[in-house]
Scaffold this motif. Sequence first.
Motif, mmCIF file in Angstrom:
data_model
loop_
_atom_site.group_PDB
_atom_site.id
_atom_site.type_symbol
_atom_site.label_atom_id
_atom_site.label_comp_id
_atom_site.label_asym_id
_atom_site.label_seq_id
_atom_site.Cartn_x
_atom_site.Cartn_y
_atom_site.Cartn_z
ATOM 1 N N ILE A 39 -20.038 41.839 -19.220
ATOM 2 C CA ILE A 39 -20.057 41.878 -17.765
ATOM 3 C C ILE A 39 -21.012 42.995 -17.324
ATOM 4 O O ILE A 39 -20.767 44.168 -17.596
ATOM 5 C CB ILE A 39 -18.649 42.125 -17.181
ATOM 6 N N ALA A 40 -22.083 42.623 -16.657
ATOM 7 C CA ALA A 40 -23.126 43.578 -16.272
ATOM 8 C C ALA A 40 -22.650 44.529 -15.177
ATOM 9 O O ALA A 40 -21.816 44.161 -14.352
ATOM 10 C CB ALA A 40 -24.348 42.816 -15.778
ATOM 11 N N PRO A 41 -23.192 45.746 -15.167
ATOM 12 C CA PRO A 41 -22.907 46.668 -14.065
ATOM 13 C C PRO A 41 -23.277 46.010 -12.727
ATOM 14 O O PRO A 41 -24.241 45.250 -12.646
ATOM 15 C CB PRO A 41 -23.815 47.864 -14.353
ATOM 16 N N GLY A 42 -22.479 46.288 -11.710
ATOM 17 C CA GLY A 42 -22.714 45.712 -10.394
ATOM 18 C C GLY A 42 -22.031 44.380 -10.170
ATOM 19 O O GLY A 42 -22.182 43.780 -9.115
ATOM 20 N N THR A 43 -21.265 43.901 -11.158
ATOM 21 C CA THR A 43 -20.588 42.610 -11.023
ATOM 22 C C THR A 43 -19.313 42.779 -10.196
ATOM 23 O O THR A 43 -18.408 43.514 -10.586
ATOM 24 C CB THR A 43 -20.219 42.033 -12.406
ATOM 25 N N PRO A 44 -19.228 42.093 -9.037
ATOM 26 C CA PRO A 44 -18.012 42.166 -8.233
ATOM 27 C C PRO A 44 -16.825 41.573 -8.979
ATOM 28 O O PRO A 44 -16.979 40.643 -9.780
ATOM 29 C CB PRO A 44 -18.334 41.318 -7.000
ATOM 30 N N PHE A 45 -15.651 42.113 -8.708
ATOM 31 C CA PHE A 45 -14.439 41.625 -9.366
ATOM 32 C C PHE A 45 -14.264 40.119 -9.150
ATOM 33 O O PHE A 45 -13.902 39.388 -10.066
ATOM 34 C CB PHE A 45 -13.217 42.392 -8.843
ATOM 35 N N ALA A 46 -14.543 39.657 -7.936
ATOM 36 C CA ALA A 46 -14.388 38.232 -7.626
ATOM 37 C C ALA A 46 -15.314 37.349 -8.452
ATOM 38 O O ALA A 46 -15.040 36.162 -8.633
ATOM 39 C CB ALA A 46 -14.631 38.001 -6.137
ATOM 40 N N ALA A 47 -16.408 37.916 -8.965
ATOM 41 C CA ALA A 47 -17.368 37.144 -9.753
ATOM 42 C C ALA A 47 -17.050 37.137 -11.246
ATOM 43 O O ALA A 47 -17.744 36.469 -12.021
ATOM 44 C CB ALA A 47 -18.779 37.683 -9.533
ATOM 45 N N LEU A 48 -16.002 37.858 -11.652
ATOM 46 C CA LEU A 48 -15.626 37.844 -13.070
ATOM 47 C C LEU A 48 -15.165 36.443 -13.455
ATOM 48 O O LEU A 48 -14.568 35.738 -12.631
ATOM 49 C CB LEU A 48 -14.493 38.843 -13.338
#
Length: 55
Positions: A24-33
Amino acid sequence: MRRWICLSCGHVYDEAEGDPASGIAPGTPFAALPPDWECPFCGAAKDQFVAEDEA
């Protein structure tokens, strides 16, 4: 960017840092996990996390 706290173990998912060990890349919103993403420490599902400012 927000921080999310695992209700099971207290692990913090920081959107700014992501979860590089899980791809999971830095800057990834929780909702986009991904829906199957789990707490890297205790295996809790995403629905066991709350936003830090709502805890």
